[in-house]
Scaffold this motif. Structure first.
Motif, PDB file in Angstrom:
ATOM      1  N   ARG A 118      50.629  73.853  79.019  1.00 50.96           N
ATOM      2  CA  ARG A 118      50.577  72.974  77.851  1.00 50.96           C
ATOM      3  C   ARG A 118      49.601  73.454  76.794  1.00 50.96           C
ATOM      4  NH1 ARG A 118      50.102  66.875  80.201  1.00 50.96           N
ATOM      5  NH2 ARG A 118      48.242  67.743  81.240  1.00 50.96           N
ATOM      6  N   THR A 119      48.561  74.125  77.202  1.00 50.74           N
ATOM      7  CA  THR A 119      47.530  74.495  76.227  1.00 50.74           C
ATOM      8  C   THR A 119      47.656  75.920  75.701  1.00 50.74           C
ATOM      9  OG1 THR A 119      45.976  75.219  77.949  1.00 50.74           O
ATOM     10  CG2 THR A 119      45.891  72.896  77.269  1.00 50.74           C
ATOM     11  N   CYS A 147      50.042  57.333  67.787  1.00 46.69           N
ATOM     12  CA  CYS A 147      48.913  58.252  67.641  1.00 46.69           C
ATOM     13  C   CYS A 147      47.833  57.489  66.882  1.00 46.69           C
ATOM     14  CB  CYS A 147      49.322  59.511  66.891  1.00 46.69           C
ATOM     15  SG  CYS A 147      48.007  60.741  66.788  1.00 46.69           S
ATOM     16  N   GLY A 201      49.101  60.568  81.599  1.00 44.48           N
ATOM     17  CA  GLY A 201      48.469  61.605  80.804  1.00 44.48           C
ATOM     18  C   GLY A 201      48.405  61.239  79.337  1.00 44.48           C
ATOM     19  N   ALA A 202      47.576  61.982  78.600  1.00 39.44           N
ATOM     20  CA  ALA A 202      47.414  61.757  77.168  1.00 39.44           C
ATOM     21  C   ALA A 202      47.104  63.077  76.491  1.00 39.44           C
ATOM     22  CB  ALA A 202      46.293  60.757  76.903  1.00 39.44           C
ATOM     23  N   CYS A 203      47.225  63.082  75.182  1.00 45.97           N
ATOM     24  CA  CYS A 203      46.861  64.254  74.384  1.00 45.97           C
ATOM     25  C   CYS A 203      45.903  63.808  73.292  1.00 45.97           C
ATOM     26  CB  CYS A 203      48.100  64.895  73.771  1.00 45.97           C
ATOM     27  SG  CYS A 203      47.736  66.331  72.729  1.00 45.97           S
ATOM     28  N   THR A 253      43.584  65.046  69.967  1.00 46.66           N
ATOM     29  CA  THR A 253      43.441  66.116  68.981  1.00 46.66           C
ATOM     30  C   THR A 253      42.272  65.834  68.040  1.00 46.66           C
ATOM     31  OG1 THR A 253      44.971  65.098  67.393  1.00 46.66           O
ATOM     32  CG2 THR A 253      45.910  66.609  69.014  1.00 46.66           C
ATOM     33  N   MET A 260      42.900  70.687  71.045  1.00 42.59           N
ATOM     34  CA  MET A 260      43.825  69.804  71.750  1.00 42.59           C
ATOM     35  C   MET A 260      43.351  69.681  73.189  1.00 42.59           C
ATOM     36  SD  MET A 260      47.639  70.801  70.364  1.00 42.59           S
ATOM     37  CE  MET A 260      48.351  69.368  71.186  1.00 42.59           C
ATOM     38  N   TYR A 267      44.325  67.852  76.922  1.00 47.67           N
ATOM     39  CA  TYR A 267      45.302  67.153  77.754  1.00 47.67           C
ATOM     40  C   TYR A 267      44.608  66.643  79.016  1.00 47.67           C
ATOM     41  CZ  TYR A 267      49.158  69.212  75.040  1.00 47.67           C
ATOM     42  OH  TYR A 267      50.025  69.578  74.036  1.00 47.67           O
ATOM     43  N   GLU A 298      41.362  71.006  80.453  1.00 51.42           N
ATOM     44  CA  GLU A 298      42.680  71.479  80.035  1.00 51.42           C
ATOM     45  C   GLU A 298      42.754  71.317  78.517  1.00 51.42           C
ATOM     46  OE1 GLU A 298      47.488  71.061  80.934  1.00 51.42           O
ATOM     47  OE2 GLU A 298      46.113  69.556  81.722  1.00 51.42           O
ATOM     48  N   SER A 299      42.351  72.355  77.840  1.00 51.53           N
ATOM     49  CA  SER A 299      42.203  72.243  76.396  1.00 51.53           C
ATOM     50  C   SER A 299      42.364  73.605  75.740  1.00 51.53           C
ATOM     51  CB  SER A 299      40.825  71.664  76.046  1.00 51.53           C
ATOM     52  OG  SER A 299      39.805  72.477  76.610  1.00 51.53           O
TER      53      SER A 299
END
Length: 219
Positions: A11-12, A50, A81-83, A85, A109, A111, A162-163
């Protein structure tokens, strides 16, 4: 313990203009620490959302807070989970070609899964850390939170493991075939300045050092 760099996840991993990416924790921490707001993307039964919210860092976690009744906080605890930014816009970059115009920026970003800070002592320490970020030294001067206020507040945190960071600096990158085109090129910077502190009409105290220094510090 802070890790110098972490391998990107599926994802990253930055695929578009990957040379601007970084997975160094120091770069991530600098972007988070310079921010007062982050945007959190999540989904619930009503669709995708968002929402901007205050954020701060303690060690290897990003923290947020809100009312116990917050729809977002409830969903972040219930979801898998979330994101998150964060973006700092530094300049517009004007090139010779319309399609080579770009921007200079610092972005991150993150996660993961938010978790509740359930321990009362840790909750208090986290909120005091937010106050210290807003105005160092002010925590000892204000009325502290009451038991009722803390009981009505939820503090969440998300790990920064996780970024990804993506950032750009510098002038335009023109194609060789465009170099003869006569037009102004360069950067239009954004100055992230701070104004002088403004006392409330009902204020009765002298200006404290952290407020006096506000306008002289970099944003």
């Amino acid at each position: 313990m802070t890790v110098a760099a972490l391998p990107p996840s599926a994802r990253t991993r930055v695929r578009r203009v990957a040379e601007l990416a970084s997975y160094e924790q120091a770069a991530l921490h600098a972007i988070v620490d310079a921010a007062y707001l982050c945007h959190i993307a999540f989904r619930d039964a009503h669709g995708s959302h968002c929402i901007p919210t205050a954020c701060w860092r303690i060690d290897d976690h990003l923290y947020i807070h809100g009312s116990n009744g917050s729809r977002m906080l409830k969903q972040l605890l219930a979801d898998t989970g979330a994101c998150v930014t964060i973006t700092h816009l530094d300049a517009l970059v004007l090139a010779r070609s319309a399609f080579n115009h770009t921007m200079n920026y610092r972005s991150a970003m993150i996660y993961g899964q938010f978790e509740k800070v359930a321990d009362t002592g840790q909750q208090h320490a986290a909120m005091e850390a937010l106050m210290d970020k807003l105005a160092p030294g002010r925590q000892t001067k204000v009325r502290g939170g009451s038991a009722k206020e803390y009981a009505a507040t939820t503090v969440l945190r998300i790990a920064l493991d996780e970024s990804a960071v993506k950032q750009r600096a510098g002038g335009p990158l023109d194609d060789a075939g465009d170099m003869a085109h006569v037009v102004w090129t360069g950067e239009l910077p954004f100055t992230h300045g701070r104004g002088a502190a403004i006392a409330d009409a009902l204020n009765t105290c002298e200006l404290p050092p952290y407020a006096a220094a506000w306008s002289t510090e970099s944003a």
